[in-house]
Scaffold this active site. Structure first.
Site, mmCIF file in Angstrom:
data_model
loop_
_atom_site.group_PDB
_atom_site.id
_atom_site.type_symbol
_atom_site.label_atom_id
_atom_site.label_comp_id
_atom_site.label_asym_id
_atom_site.label_seq_id
_atom_site.Cartn_x
_atom_site.Cartn_y
_atom_site.Cartn_z
ATOM 1 N N LYS A 179 -0.172 1.919 5.619
ATOM 2 C CA LYS A 179 -0.530 3.169 4.957
ATOM 3 C C LYS A 179 -0.277 4.345 5.888
ATOM 4 O O LYS A 179 -0.541 4.264 7.090
ATOM 5 C CB LYS A 179 -2.010 3.112 4.549
ATOM 6 C CG LYS A 179 -2.530 4.312 3.780
ATOM 7 C CD LYS A 179 -3.981 4.059 3.378
ATOM 8 C CE LYS A 179 -4.570 5.226 2.614
ATOM 9 N NZ LYS A 179 -5.956 4.934 2.152
ATOM 10 N N SER A 206 -6.598 5.545 -2.474
ATOM 11 C CA SER A 206 -5.455 6.246 -1.921
ATOM 12 C C SER A 206 -4.427 5.320 -1.278
ATOM 13 O O SER A 206 -3.409 5.777 -0.761
ATOM 14 C CB SER A 206 -5.940 7.256 -0.880
ATOM 15 O OG SER A 206 -6.610 6.581 0.182
ATOM 16 N N SER A 237 -10.730 2.938 -1.506
ATOM 17 C CA SER A 237 -9.273 3.093 -1.488
ATOM 18 C C SER A 237 -8.499 1.802 -1.282
ATOM 19 O O SER A 237 -7.282 1.789 -1.451
ATOM 20 C CB SER A 237 -8.869 4.108 -0.411
ATOM 21 O OG SER A 237 -9.243 5.403 -0.806
#
Length: 513
Positions: free
Chosen positions: A159, A236, A260
């Protein structure tokens, strides 16, 4: 439009109007004439469109997909080959070129009273050097393993909130990325995987500053949800989740502050672990709300997730033998409620307790907002207009949280965590990972706000407890109704994943008659 070479492969005469229809379809595609493109497909449930992301069935589903994708990449039609099946039907194979790479589009056409219409279309897209829906930067690999180890052969999607040596850290915000220098060292969470034999496939996209649960970032093309096409991928950690779901990486290295990891896992049919707060060193990780920020992993199956967790955390894989407890008043939507009830029926005795989740979630959101503004507020004020309206609005609200607001919310949250832990005892909390299935991409903003509030009402529990939480696709067939979530005690991360594997066996084994 340049006229392509047209060839009848079987030597038959091409039916009147077919080539003209195929060329008109290409022109409509180039102009993104959605109404005309819709008219070219046969009406009703028998229309089919397939591509690398899966199958769309029915005219309505195809039309909706086309409205939401925002146009198709420009392409040049080079050759049109035709196989005549009958005077009323034919197959066309269109060879196209886009950005120097060729691809093929195969279509089954039928003659109707309104002219030639497409019944089946298969889009054979070319292999892209970089799928910008998923990756900000990628390699083969981007970083090799540092040494052999328990994770030999595993590829990782990182990420874009973790430092990756030699790359800039972007946090999902192009203006922030532009002001960064390449990182000189890996984040601890990245290095842990490299030291155990895994390699980094690439840096995957994220929501802006990870302050969202949708998986929508207007700075790159929409991240796909291969389990629920046309629906939100969840954020996210949408990028690493999609990379894993698409088979482009075996593991997603992600973060979970308020869900997330668990939300994209639930939406995309994956396994995901939010680790105990502090169990994974967050050095080199872009913060959002440090009191709740954790690093964790996503995988397509529980065995892979367990292997990663055991390797990094070093705990025993003995499954937790604690009892199961759930909460009343979860406010789930169908089909989540039905699937969760069915799961509880299969899992045997589950203790139910009441708890004021609205109060806990409100306190959590206030503390998270205050910390988020401390993390990024100065940069946001210095770079107006750099964020999308949705995330900018969230930060604007965060700016208004006063020191007294934060202090009161923090005290309330600590009290909620203490009382909830006393209620749970040594039992494991079982919940749906999300209260809804993934919303459609074109959901109205007000409805999306309601989904976000309902989701954080559940996902903030683990954050308040600073506890591990694992999500597995066990609600509905193949997880179509979402993830089942276990919230354990601090430090029981690996045992919690092992327990979820045991529950998965119970839930996927046919019940005795």
């Amino acid at each position: 439009m340049r006229e392509p070479e047209v060839v009848a492969l079987d030597g038959d005469t091409i039916p009147d109007g077919l080539v003209e229809a195929a060329l008109s379809y290409e022109r409509a595609l180039a102009e993104d004439d959605v109404a005309l493109l819709d008219a070219f497909f046969v009406d009703g449930p028998a229309a089919v469109r397939t591509d690398a992301d899966g199958v769309l069935t029915g005219h309505g589903a195809i039309a909706r997909f086309r409205r939401l994708r925002g146009g198709a990449p420009a392409r040049l039609l080079l050759r049109l080959e035709v196989v005549v099946l009958s005077p009323e039907s034919a197959v066309t194979i269109a060879t196209t070129s886009a950005s120097g790479r060729s691809a093929a589009l195969t279509q089954v056409w039928r003659r109707t009273p309104d002219g030639w219409r497409i019944a089946v279309a298969h889009v054979g897209a070319p292999a892209s050097a970089l799928d910008e829906r998923v990756w900000r930067v990628a390699g083969a690999p981007l970083l090799p393993a540092a040494s052999p180890g328990a994770l030999d052969g595993m590829t990782v999607a990182v990420k874009d909130v973790f430092a990756v040596a030699g790359q800039r850290l972007g946090g999902g915000v192009p203006a922030f990325l532009a002001g960064r220098d390449p990182e000189t060292a890996n984040a601890t969470a990245v290095q842990q995987l490299l030291d155990r034999g895994a390699s980094v496939r690439g840096v995957a996209v994220t929501d802006e500053f990870a302050y969202s649960l949708t998986g929508v970032n207007p700075h790159h093309p929409p991240t796909p949800n291969v389990l629920h096409r046309g629906h939100l991928p969840g954020g996210s950690s949408s990028g690493p989740a999609a990379a894993v779901a698409l088979g482009e990486a075996m593991v997603g290295l992600a973060t979970d502050t308020a869900g997330s990891i668990r939300v994209p896992a639930s939406y995309q049919g994956l396994w995901g672990l939010r680790t105990t707060h502090g169990a994974v060193d967050t050095s080199g990780m872009l913060p959002l709300a440090p009191s709740f920020d954790t690093a964790g992993w996503l995988a397509r199956d529980g065995e892979t997730l367990l292997r990663v967790a055991e390797s990094v955390l070093g705990a025993s894989t003995t499954a937790s033998a604690a009892g199961l407890v759930t909460l009343e008043d979860l406010r789930l939507t169908d089909p989540v409620a039905a699937a969760f009830d069915a799961a509880l029926d299969r899992l045997g005795p589950v203790r139910r307790v009441a708890y004021p989740l609205d109060e806990l979630a409100a306190a959590f959101r206030t503390v998270q907002a205050a910390e988020a503004w401390r993390s990024h507020g100065a940069w946001i004020l210095a770079h107006p207009g750099s964020l999308s309206a949705d995330v900018a609005g969230r930060f604007a609200a965060a700016q208004l949280v006063t020191a007294d607001d934060e202090s009161a919310a923090r005290a309330a949250l600590d009290g909620h965590a203490l009382r909830l832990r006393e209620l749970l005892g040594d039992d494991v909390l079982v919940l749906p990972s999300t209260p809804t299935t993934p919303p459609p991409l074109d959901i109205a903003p007000a409805s999306l706000d309601a989904v976000r509030a309902a989701t954080t009402r559940l996902t903030s529990i683990a954050g308040a407890l600073r506890a591990p939480a694992v999500s597995a696709p066990l609600l509905g067939p193949r997880g179509a109704a979402g993830g089942l979530c276990l919230v354990g005690s601090r430090g029981d991360d690996v045992q919690l994943v092992a327990r979820m594997l045991d529950l998965a066996t119970e839930l996927t084994t046919e019940p005795r008659s």
